[in-house]
Design an enzyme around this catalytic site. Structure first.
Site, PDB file in Angstrom:
ATOM      1  N   CYS B  77       0.948  -1.040  -0.212  1.00 35.97           N
ATOM      2  CA  CYS B  77      -0.082   0.015   0.012  1.00 35.97           C
ATOM      3  C   CYS B  77       0.879   1.119  -0.037  1.00 35.97           C
ATOM      4  O   CYS B  77       1.563   1.453  -0.950  1.00 35.97           O
ATOM      5  CB  CYS B  77      -1.043   0.012   1.219  1.00 35.97           C
ATOM      6  SG  CYS B  77      -2.363   1.113   0.998  1.00 35.97           S
ATOM      7  N   HIS B 178      -4.052  -5.036  -0.053  1.00 30.57           N
ATOM      8  CA  HIS B 178      -3.396  -5.573   1.158  1.00 30.57           C
ATOM      9  C   HIS B 178      -3.554  -7.212   1.108  1.00 30.57           C
ATOM     10  O   HIS B 178      -4.671  -7.598   1.404  1.00 30.57           O
ATOM     11  CB  HIS B 178      -4.296  -4.868   2.254  1.00 30.57           C
ATOM     12  CG  HIS B 178      -4.221  -3.469   2.671  1.00 30.57           C
ATOM     13  ND1 HIS B 178      -3.507  -3.097   3.509  1.00 30.57           N
ATOM     14  CD2 HIS B 178      -4.784  -2.347   2.029  1.00 30.57           C
ATOM     15  CE1 HIS B 178      -3.341  -1.921   3.540  1.00 30.57           C
ATOM     16  NE2 HIS B 178      -4.131  -1.591   2.496  1.00 30.57           N
ATOM     17  N   GLU B 180      -2.614  -9.154   3.181  1.00 32.13           N
ATOM     18  CA  GLU B 180      -2.682  -9.646   4.551  1.00 32.13           C
ATOM     19  C   GLU B 180      -4.173  -9.562   4.883  1.00 32.13           C
ATOM     20  O   GLU B 180      -5.054 -10.323   5.738  1.00 32.13           O
ATOM     21  CB  GLU B 180      -2.154  -8.791   5.683  1.00 32.13           C
ATOM     22  CG  GLU B 180      -2.787  -7.369   5.991  1.00 32.13           C
ATOM     23  CD  GLU B 180      -2.251  -6.013   4.967  1.00 32.13           C
ATOM     24  OE1 GLU B 180      -1.779  -6.613   4.014  1.00 32.13           O
ATOM     25  OE2 GLU B 180      -2.463  -5.042   5.316  1.00 32.13           O
TER      26      GLU B 180
END
Lengths: 250, 196
Positions: B77, B178, B180
């Site tokens: 990001c 993202h 994650e």
């Protein structure tokens, strides 16, 4: 292409999911972690956890639950309920929450939104607004889970909240909540056209058509609780329906 | 395997830490240059504003640490954006690892809301970072600025216009989304990075 989001909401009380659930395949339907994990597997785009008994003593219990959820699911999730300070938020973000939602406390002290956006970024600040339509045809803000009326117009509060740094609006129509008669299209549409941030429609989703209706033009995401918990609509079926109707979904 | 997450003033890095723990890795969150450079992999996350983040990195000499890394390095990001040449966000000169510029979504041109928040697909996937990841897989994005397309683009996305959703130069990778928080697709990408 950016897709429209489907967001199941779990109400949490003392670390357990409340509102009945109808999942025979869960060992413990009251365990928010298990239910969250099932929704994530089924294709939920995000999850919202609302702690309906949030008190200061219980916030540590909530943080440990949030930490368990974060270790189990790999999609974004928002935590809300009784959040009133930067410290509250830090505790939850440190536990692994991606976003937090604020409601009554932000209305009573709007600077809270600025403080949270300044400390953690707008991307993790969701402004939850509970709204009710009055006889004059306008939508007004309600507080304390819809129990306390205010004379503030919903659109004014949404615009102010965004200018203070809210990154998303979670708009719940008290009139529609639990009705299964469809989302509040008019106010969702109005707010969505007035603010630059995504609007999550909540309250009233009872059929796939309702989701189609609100996502078609107005809302960026739609949230529902019991229809998912009671398996009246499964997330994969809902997404298939929306896909056939040309709504982009994941 | 020792994985360092660079600690700085940008946003919520906890999600990245926990995502690695889900994969059985215990990362070290640190701003200590020696510790960062002695790790096997480096992750540079971040959500926030570019100029204050760059200033913070420079003040702590973390910019030099990042430029000296020889091990697999992943910016996420804002981390990826800071690895570009320049960001339009407060006219910030960035690290220059990637030859891209970072521009702001112009809502009058794209006719979409900004920031983009939600799931978008990634395509034209290149490099081992996307091994086993299907074209047009969905990832989770939150951003109001984007990196332009170029030779270092290894994934493309479209939000009113096409932009780089991932970049690569030598040992350096950057992803705009993202991983994650991008469900199984994201976990696969993180795993691929850890195996690189």
């Amino acid at each position: 292409m950016l897709t429209k989001r489907i967001i199941p909401c779990l109400d949490i009380k003392d670390g357990r999911t409340v509102k009945g659930t109808n999942f025979v395949n869960l060992r413990d339907a009251g365990d928010p972690v298990e239910l969250a994990s099932l929704y994530a597997t089924e294709g939920a785009d995000e999850l919202v956890f609302l702690d309906i008994t949030a008190t200061n003593e219980k916030r540590k219990t909530l943080a440990s639950l949030v930490n368990r959820i974060a270790h189990k699911i790999n999609i974004p999730f928002t935590v809300g309920g009784g959040i009133s300070s930067v410290d509250d938020v830090r505790l939850l973000l440190d536990a692994g929450a991606d976003k937090i939602s604020v409601n009554t406390a932000a209305f009573k002290r709007p600077e809270l939104i600025n403080e949270l956006a300044g400390s953690f970024g707008s991307q993790c600040v969701v402004l939850a607004i509970d709204a009710k339509k009055h006889d004059d045809g306008e939508w007004y803000v309600y507080l304390n889970g819809g129990r306390v009326a205010t004379d503030k117009k919903c659109i004014d509060w949404a615009v102010e909240g965004v200018s203070r740094g809210a990154g998303e609006i979670l708009l719940t129509s008290m009139d529609h909540d639990g009705s299964k008669n469809g989302f509040a299209i008019d106010i969702t549409s109005q707010i969505s056209s007035l603010v630059s941030v995504p609007v999550i429609a909540s309250g009233g989703g009872g059929t796939p058509e309702h989701f189609f209706e609100v996502l078609q033009h107005h809302a960026d995401a739609a949230l529902a609780a019991s229809i998912f918990h009671f398996k009246e609509i499964s997330i994969p079926d809902l997404k298939d329906f929306l896909r056939k109707k040309q709504i982009p979904v994941r | 395997m020792k994985v360092a997450i660079i600690k700085y003033n940008a946003g919520n890095v906890k999600s990245v830490e926990i995502a690695l723990e889900r994969l059985g890795i215990s990362p070290v969150l640190t701003d200590d240059p020696a510790e960062i450079l002695s790790s096997d992999k480096i992750i540079f996350p971040g959500v926030g504003e570019a100029s204050s983040a760059m200033e913070y990195l420079k003040n702590r000499k973390l910019d030099t640490v990042i430029l000296n890394a020889t091990q697999p390095f992943l910016g996420i990001c804002l981390g990826m954006q800071l690895m570009c040449l320049h960001s339009a966000e407060n006219d910030t000169v960035c690290l220059g690892i990637f030859q891209q510029n970072v521009m702001q979504f112009d809502v009058n041109k794209i006719h979409l809301k900004s920031p983009q928040i939600g799931w978008n697909n990634i395509y034209n996937l290149k490099t081992s970072l996307f091994k086993g990841v299907a074209e047009n897989s969905y990832c989770y994005f939150v951003h109001g600025y984007f990196a332009t397309l170029g030779e270092q683009t290894i994934a493309t996305s479209n939000y009113g216009l096409e932009y780089s959703s991932a970049l690569n130069h030598k040992n350096y990778f950057g992803v705009q989304f993202h991983p994650e928080k991008s469900a199984d697709t994201g976990s696969k990408i993180i795993q691929n990075f850890l195996e690189s």
